[in-house]
Every structure is written in C-alpha cells, then in structure tokens.
Design an enzyme around this catalytic site. Structure first.
Site, PDB file in Angstrom:
ATOM      1  NE  ARG A 234      -4.295  -1.372   0.035  1.00 43.67           N
ATOM      2  CZ  ARG A 234      -4.400  -2.412  -0.789  1.00 43.67           C
ATOM      3  NH1 ARG A 234      -3.416  -2.700  -1.620  1.00 43.67           N
ATOM      4  NH2 ARG A 234      -5.487  -3.154  -0.794  1.00 43.67           N
ATOM      5  CG  ASP A 258       0.888  -2.362  -8.568  1.00 45.07           C
ATOM      6  OD1 ASP A 258       0.715  -2.015  -9.750  1.00 45.07           O
ATOM      7  OD2 ASP A 258       0.050  -3.035  -7.927  1.00 45.07           O
ATOM      8  CD  GLU A 263      -3.599   3.123  -4.933  1.00 44.87           C
ATOM      9  OE1 GLU A 263      -2.394   2.831  -4.861  1.00 44.87           O
ATOM     10  OE2 GLU A 263      -4.493   2.273  -5.116  1.00 44.87           O
ATOM     11  CG  HIS A 295      -3.724  -0.906  -6.842  1.00 46.93           C
ATOM     12  ND1 HIS A 295      -4.052  -0.255  -5.693  1.00 46.93           N
ATOM     13  CD2 HIS A 295      -3.782  -2.230  -6.537  1.00 46.93           C
ATOM     14  CE1 HIS A 295      -4.296  -1.141  -4.736  1.00 46.93           C
ATOM     15  NE2 HIS A 295      -4.135  -2.345  -5.232  1.00 46.93           N
TER      16      HIS A 295
END
Ligand code: NAI
Length: 329
Positions: A234, A258, A263, A295
């Site tokens: 995260r 990622d 985000e 993600h």
C-alpha cells in the site's frame, strides 16, 4: 440478493457475471463509493467495493439508513474501510483474503527485473531502432541480499522466488514463519538491520497504524547506497516525499511502485488528457530510475477469477443466513 458493485471496472465485469451465474441481481456502477454516491445504494441489500472506495463512518451510516446490510470487498487489503464503524452499525464486511498471492509477488519480481535491467528504457530505444546500450547497466540478483518486509502470503512467495534467483534473504515481520527459515534460509532481523544489509527491499505488509509511513527518512538514511525499493503493498507504508529525497540524493538507486499513497482519484482512471497536479507523482514520473504501475499487481486471470468467485461466495453465505469465514469481525 440485490447487489450494487461500486467502482466496477470493465476488466472485472465478465468475471463477476460468470461467477454469479445469475444467482444474485447485480448492478454495476463505475462510481466510487462516497458519502455523496451512497444514495445509489437505496434498495440494495449489499454493496461490493474496491480498494479505491473509502467508506468512512458517514458513508456507512448512510448505507445502513438506505437498507444495506452487507459489504463485500473485491480486495485483500481493507485499510480503506472504517471497520469499527461498520461493526457498530451492524453492516457485515468481508474481503477476499487469499486471491492468488502469486499474482502480486510475480508482479513485484517483474518490477524488480524491469527496474534493475532498465527494460522499459531499453525497449523504448529499440522501438526507435536505437540499439545503443549506454546507461542500461543493471546488476546480478544472484548473491545479492533482498529484505522482504512482511512475510505473509505474498511475502512468502516473494521469498521463494528470490531464493530461486540465488539471493540471500532477510525478513522482517511481527509473526515469523519458521518454514521460510528452514526452506529458504531466510534470516529474520529487526527492520533497521534489514535496511542496513539489503540491496533490494520489497514491501508486503498491510497498511495499518503501525505500518503507516514505516519507510521514512530515518530508515532511508541507513540503507545501502543504491538500494532498490519495490512497493506492491500500500502506498502509505512509504513516506513518498522521503523516498523522493532519497532518490534525489542517490541513497536510493531505484524505486518501483504499484501503489501510491495518493492513488485515490488518480489510479484506475485515464487522465492522459488532463494537466497533472500531483507534485509527488510528477516528480516520480520524470525520474529515469522510477517505475510505476497503477495498482495492477492483482491483474491476472487467476486472481480475477478468484476475486469474483469469493465475492459471490460471500454473498451466497449471507443470502443463506450463514457467516462467511471471510468476514472481518
Ligand atoms: P498477509 O496478511 O498474508 O501478510 C501480511 C504480513 O505482514 C503478515 O505476516 C503480518 O504478520 C505482517 N505484518 C502486519 N503488520 C506488521 C507490522 N506492523 N510489522 C511487520 N509485519 C507486519 O497479507 P498478504 O496477502 O501477504 O498481503 C499483504 C498486503 O499486500 C495486503 O495487505 C495489501 O495491502 C497488499 N496487496 C496489494 C495488491 C496489489 O494489487 N498491489 C493486491 C493484494 C494485496
């Protein structure tokens, strides 16, 4: 059961429809769940949400008032949900705890290889028929030390894969897994010690109050110069601004992510025709030694099938009046 699927993405709809097999009455909306959009759930028994939906106490209260009794997450991480409020309100919440951890670990390895061997830059050159190899040097993974932070389901697979590459493996976790020590010669150590010895750090802890901004300037300062950091867990496990400073002063040799702490409202959307305003993301995006995916570590056929099947399973259990083992409290 009538179910409203928030943040429905095109790539997942077929998987959910197939898993459902017309059992539940499913409606898809691309809208993100918020206190404003909660009104869309009027008349539904259950909602399904994704990691970008952040049901706060007010949103949950509204859902409760609108008659929603169940919330099934199409994700493993549940840091986005106010679990305490859901519990008080009596809304049952379940996740998909174990969908292809291989998908995430393999993506982390993919990021590591691409970052280290500069594959994106190399391919961009070749696309223009530029076969010059300057500035494409990486390093052998064999005999290097990787620090795996969080050795749960995903971290364990990361350990196994990196053992195959011939890496020395160090780990940090509040719950140590002795089989990883026995089978892959993993050495558990305090986080500071791991940061001092690791050539590569891969993060696999959930986001919670203890792991929020776990990787900060104090740890970055003691890391091996040139360390590569990979984050598929995260975004907020990392203090992003400190990582940017570490990249700028060259303590950090490369960073692949990622997930990103800001985000929400950015990832999963096509913003290619808008002016970017997120300064940290702008800085990261222009650095040659930063690799970003939006993600997508979970984006394999196997993981999507599993997410869809478990989501429908959670709904099946509730519609039959039984508890699902995936309930979070
Ligand atoms: P898991 O629960 O199997 O493993 C997490 C590990 O972290 C456990 O061993 C736990 O003891 C450890 N841990 C928890 N708090 C800690 C702390 N304060 N300090 C040290 N260790 C701590 O979870 P799993 O399935 O391996 O997933 C890890 C995370 O990966 C998820 O929570 C989620 O945030 C993220 N994830 C990301 C995806 C993506 O698409 N990028 C997809 C799926 C998960």
């Amino acid at each position: 059961m009538k179910v409203l699927v928030f943040s429905a993405k095109n790539f997942e709809k077929e998987y959910l429809k197939n898993a459902n097999n017309k059992k539940h009455k499913i409606t898809f909306t691309e809208t993100t769940l918020s206190s404003k959009s909660a009104i869309q759930a009027v008349g539904f028994d259950a909602v399904s949400i994704f990691s970008g939906d952040k049901p706060c106490g007010i949103t949950l209260e509204k859902l409760k008032d609108f008659g929603v009794k169940y919330m099934t997450l199409r994700s493993a991480g549940y840091d986005n949900v106010n679990i305490g409020a859901a519990s008080i309100l009596g809304i049952k919440v379940a996740n998909v705890p174990n969908y292809s951890p291989n998908a995430i670990a393999e993506h982390a390895v993919g990021l590591l290889l691409a970052l280290n061997r500069k594959l994106v830059k190399a391919n961009n050159r070749v696309k223009q028929f530029n076969f010059n190899l300057d500035n494409l040097i990486g390093f052998d993974l064999n005999n290097k030390t990787i620090g795996v932070i969080g050795t749960g389901k995903i971290g364990s697979i990361m350990v196994k894969i990196m053992h195959g590459f011939g890496c020395h493996i160090t780990g940090f976790d509040i719950n140590e897994n002795s089989s990883l020590v026995d089978n892959y010669n993993l050495k558990y150590m305090p986080l500071e010690a791991l940061c001092k010895v690791a050539d590569i750090i891969s993060i696999h802890v959930p986001l919670n109050t203890d792991t929020h901004h776990l990787i900060d300037e104090n740890l970055i300062e003691i890391m091996k110069p040139g360390v590569l950091i990979i984050n598929t867990a995260r975004g907020a496990v990392i203090e992003t601004s400190h990582v940017i400073t570490g990249l700028q002063n060259k303590t950090i040799g490369g960073f692949a992510m990622d997930v990103y702490e800001k985000e929400h409202d950015i990832f999963f959307k096509d913003l290619s025709n808008t002016i970017p305003t997120d300064d940290m993301l702008i800085k990261l995006n222009v650095m040659p030694n930063v690799l970003i995916t939006g993600h997508q570590a979970f984006l394999t056929k196997e993981a999507l099938t599993n997410i869809a099947e478990t989501t429908i399973y959670n709904l099946d259990c509730w519609s039959e009046g039984v508890k699902t083992e995936n309930e979070l409290f």
